[in-house]
Scaffold this active site. Sequence first.
Site, PDB file in Angstrom:
ATOM      1  N   ASP A 173       0.858  -1.194   0.000  1.00  0.00           N
ATOM      2  CA  ASP A 173       0.000   0.000   0.000  1.00  0.00           C
ATOM      3  C   ASP A 173       0.893   1.242   0.000  1.00  0.00           C
ATOM      4  OD1 ASP A 173      -3.285   0.064   1.160  1.00  0.00           O
ATOM      5  OD2 ASP A 173      -2.182   1.924   0.705  1.00  0.00           O
ATOM      6  N   ASN A 174       0.422   2.311  -0.645  1.00  0.00           N
ATOM      7  CA  ASN A 174       1.192   3.580  -0.573  1.00  0.00           C
ATOM      8  C   ASN A 174       0.598   4.505   0.492  1.00  0.00           C
ATOM      9  OD1 ASN A 174      -1.128   4.636  -1.628  1.00  0.00           O
ATOM     10  ND2 ASN A 174      -0.230   5.301  -3.578  1.00  0.00           N
ATOM     11  N   SER A 196     -15.695  -2.498 -10.915  1.00  0.00           N
ATOM     12  CA  SER A 196     -16.814  -1.747 -10.331  1.00  0.00           C
ATOM     13  C   SER A 196     -18.014  -1.775 -11.263  1.00  0.00           C
ATOM     14  CB  SER A 196     -16.379  -0.284 -10.116  1.00  0.00           C
ATOM     15  OG  SER A 196     -17.503   0.522  -9.796  1.00  0.00           O
ATOM     16  N   TYR A 235     -13.134   7.633 -13.605  1.00  0.00           N
ATOM     17  CA  TYR A 235     -12.941   6.493 -12.683  1.00  0.00           C
ATOM     18  C   TYR A 235     -13.488   5.226 -13.322  1.00  0.00           C
ATOM     19  CZ  TYR A 235     -14.156   3.108  -9.153  1.00  0.00           C
ATOM     20  OH  TYR A 235     -14.312   1.932  -8.479  1.00  0.00           O
ATOM     21  N   LYS A 244     -11.434   1.774 -14.755  1.00  0.00           N
ATOM     22  CA  LYS A 244     -11.725   0.382 -14.361  1.00  0.00           C
ATOM     23  C   LYS A 244     -11.993  -0.460 -15.610  1.00  0.00           C
ATOM     24  CE  LYS A 244     -11.458   0.412  -9.858  1.00  0.00           C
ATOM     25  NZ  LYS A 244     -10.490  -0.431  -9.137  1.00  0.00           N
ATOM     26  N   ASN A 255     -22.342  -1.372  -4.438  1.00  0.00           N
ATOM     27  CA  ASN A 255     -21.981  -0.325  -3.465  1.00  0.00           C
ATOM     28  C   ASN A 255     -21.525  -0.916  -2.127  1.00  0.00           C
ATOM     29  OD1 ASN A 255     -23.517   1.064  -5.584  1.00  0.00           O
ATOM     30  ND2 ASN A 255     -23.308   2.844  -4.219  1.00  0.00           N
ATOM     31  N   ARG A 290     -29.658   1.894  -5.248  1.00  0.00           N
ATOM     32  CA  ARG A 290     -28.379   1.206  -5.437  1.00  0.00           C
ATOM     33  C   ARG A 290     -28.403  -0.147  -4.735  1.00  0.00           C
ATOM     34  NH1 ARG A 290     -28.318   5.034  -8.161  1.00  0.00           N
ATOM     35  NH2 ARG A 290     -26.612   6.542  -8.585  1.00  0.00           N
ATOM     36  N   PRO A 348     -24.658  15.732 -10.385  1.00  0.00           N
ATOM     37  CA  PRO A 348     -24.326  15.481 -11.796  1.00  0.00           C
ATOM     38  C   PRO A 348     -23.706  14.091 -11.986  1.00  0.00           C
ATOM     39  CG  PRO A 348     -23.468  17.614 -11.076  1.00  0.00           C
ATOM     40  CD  PRO A 348     -24.004  16.924  -9.837  1.00  0.00           C
TER      41      PRO A 348
HETATM   42  C1  WQD Z   1     -25.435   6.352  -3.587  1.00  0.00           C
HETATM   43  C2  WQD Z   1     -26.797   7.006  -3.790  1.00  0.00           C
HETATM   44  C3  WQD Z   1     -26.645   9.243  -4.612  1.00  0.00           C
HETATM   45  C4  WQD Z   1     -24.725  10.788  -0.955  1.00  0.00           C
HETATM   46  C5  WQD Z   1     -20.023   5.380  -5.951  1.00  0.00           C
HETATM   47  C6  WQD Z   1     -19.115   5.070  -7.093  1.00  0.00           C
HETATM   48  C7  WQD Z   1     -18.963   3.588  -7.241  1.00  0.00           C
HETATM   49  C8  WQD Z   1     -18.529   2.995  -5.941  1.00  0.00           C
HETATM   50  C9  WQD Z   1     -19.464   3.369  -4.821  1.00  0.00           C
HETATM   51  C10 WQD Z   1     -16.198   2.646  -6.110  1.00  0.00           C
HETATM   52  C11 WQD Z   1     -26.893   7.796  -5.065  1.00  0.00           C
HETATM   53  C12 WQD Z   1     -27.226   9.224  -3.220  1.00  0.00           C
HETATM   54  C13 WQD Z   1     -25.278  10.003  -1.946  1.00  0.00           C
HETATM   55  C14 WQD Z   1     -25.545  11.705  -0.275  1.00  0.00           C
HETATM   56  C15 WQD Z   1     -27.413  11.038  -1.586  1.00  0.00           C
HETATM   57  N1  WQD Z   1     -17.220   3.404  -5.656  1.00  0.00           N
HETATM   58  N2  WQD Z   1     -26.606  10.119  -2.237  1.00  0.00           N
HETATM   59  N3  WQD Z   1     -26.865  11.802  -0.611  1.00  0.00           N
HETATM   60  O1  WQD Z   1     -22.432   7.142  -6.506  1.00  0.00           O
HETATM   61  O2  WQD Z   1     -23.775   4.972  -6.268  1.00  0.00           O
HETATM   62  O3  WQD Z   1     -21.293   4.883  -6.264  1.00  0.00           O
HETATM   63  O4  WQD Z   1     -19.538   4.793  -4.788  1.00  0.00           O
HETATM   64  O5  WQD Z   1     -16.243   1.598  -6.671  1.00  0.00           O
HETATM   65  O6  WQD Z   1     -18.027   3.367  -8.252  1.00  0.00           O
HETATM   66  O7  WQD Z   1     -19.731   5.566  -8.265  1.00  0.00           O
HETATM   67  O8  WQD Z   1     -22.445   5.842  -4.323  1.00  0.00           O
HETATM   68  O9  WQD Z   1     -22.912   6.407  -1.981  1.00  0.00           O
HETATM   69  O10 WQD Z   1     -22.090   8.240  -3.552  1.00  0.00           O
HETATM   70  O11 WQD Z   1     -24.422   7.347  -3.782  1.00  0.00           O
HETATM   71  O12 WQD Z   1     -28.615  11.158  -1.889  1.00  0.00           O
HETATM   72  O13 WQD Z   1     -25.096  12.467   0.644  1.00  0.00           O
HETATM   73  O14 WQD Z   1     -27.015   7.912  -2.724  1.00  0.00           O
HETATM   74  O15 WQD Z   1     -27.324  10.192  -5.435  1.00  0.00           O
HETATM   75  O16 WQD Z   1     -28.221   7.685  -5.532  1.00  0.00           O
HETATM   76  P1  WQD Z   1     -22.571   5.778  -5.924  1.00  0.00           P
HETATM   77  P2  WQD Z   1     -22.903   7.011  -3.353  1.00  0.00           P
END
Ligand code: WQD
Length: 342
Positions: free
Chosen positions: A31-32, A124, A148, A152, A178, A230, A296
């Site tokens: 790990d770094n 992912s 990102y 992957k 997730n 999710r 976004p």
């Molecule tokens: C989940 C849902 C948001 C925060 C990302 C990466 C994915 C993986 C996991 C690496 C979405 C909503 C979020 C908040 C919210 N990472 N949300 N309020 O974007 O599905 O996945 O993390 O592998 O590659 O893309 O995860 O937890 O950010 O969002 O409403 O404060 O929760 O819009 O619907 P995401 P997330």
Amino acid sequence: MRVLATGGAGYIGSHVVAALLEAGHEATVVDNFSNSSPLAVASIAELCGHRPQCVELDLLDVDALEALLQGGDFDGVIHLAGLKAVGESVAQPLRYYEANLCGSLNLCRAMQRVGLRRLVFSSSATVYGEPQSVPVTEDAPTGATNPYGWSKYMVEQLLRDIATADAGWHTALLRYFNPVGAHPSGRLGEETRGEAANLMPRLAQVATGRLPNATIYGDDYPTPDGTGIRDYIHVWDLAIAHVRALEVLAGDTALSAGVHTWNLGTGRGYSVREVIAAFEQACSRSLPQQVLPRRPGDIAAIYADPSRAERDLGWRAKRDLVQMAQDHWRWQQGHPAGYEDG
Ligand code: WQD
């Protein structure tokens, strides 16, 4: 088996290393520490009663990497080292392609040179982009929507191409949905420095008062309650799947050769509001909520069809959303600022 775990001090990595040790394998952490703490390795040692070897090394340091592999007598590699914040990747694409793509390319070249060609890769579900239908199978069209996700996908393609050129490669591409939660012991968890980006770590920061509100990014999605859906998977279930995948690659079945792709999810989607409710139940307090505009790049809904992993790996996710929230909360309570203050 003797296993090299790149990124083995990270959130997913530390759980994978603990699961390897628990299954009787030996693990070496590389790990770094750019997004992790060396203290995670000490926690693994406390939890498992056995301290894995730990080498501070960046995959961009090709000579050090090759020397480690040369002398390591490893049976396989679980490759988890990489940057993983979607929003950050949009702002810093070069950094993400260098860490994720160049790092993986260096690892594969070093492995090839020492004749080590058994690899489990941390991919992912982001490679699916906005799915045309759910649940998502491994054959669904891919098309990332951010650097990102593209990094992957490119590593997946790199691994498919080297396996085509050299049938000696045994490779597993694990597409995480997730990952959330923490080891039930409360000793391992995510090292969240500053404000968290992902939903459950943010809810944990609201519950401890570090954030004022649970922010709901959009309640106008075409979903039952209007919020994003999710497939949340407990990080310990995810870790166990890595051990199973490596053992299958080391076996002598049709799955042991070539490249195999497995979705790692529960097959159950949960909305933001359902996650908030589960977390409120876990921490026994109501969390102030604020609805904000959509983030976004977010998609409405994605969740896995995990049947191929269940069939091929003899694995399925066992822990439900409340358990994910309870285990996440236990870690957060014991380590409000990560390992440093545990
Ligand atoms: C989940 C849902 C948001 C925060 C990302 C990466 C994915 C993986 C996991 C690496 C979405 C909503 C979020 C908040 C919210 N990472 N949300 N309020 O974007 O599905 O996945 O993390 O592998 O590659 O893309 O995860 O937890 O950010 O969002 O409403 O404060 O929760 O819009 O619907 P995401 P997330």
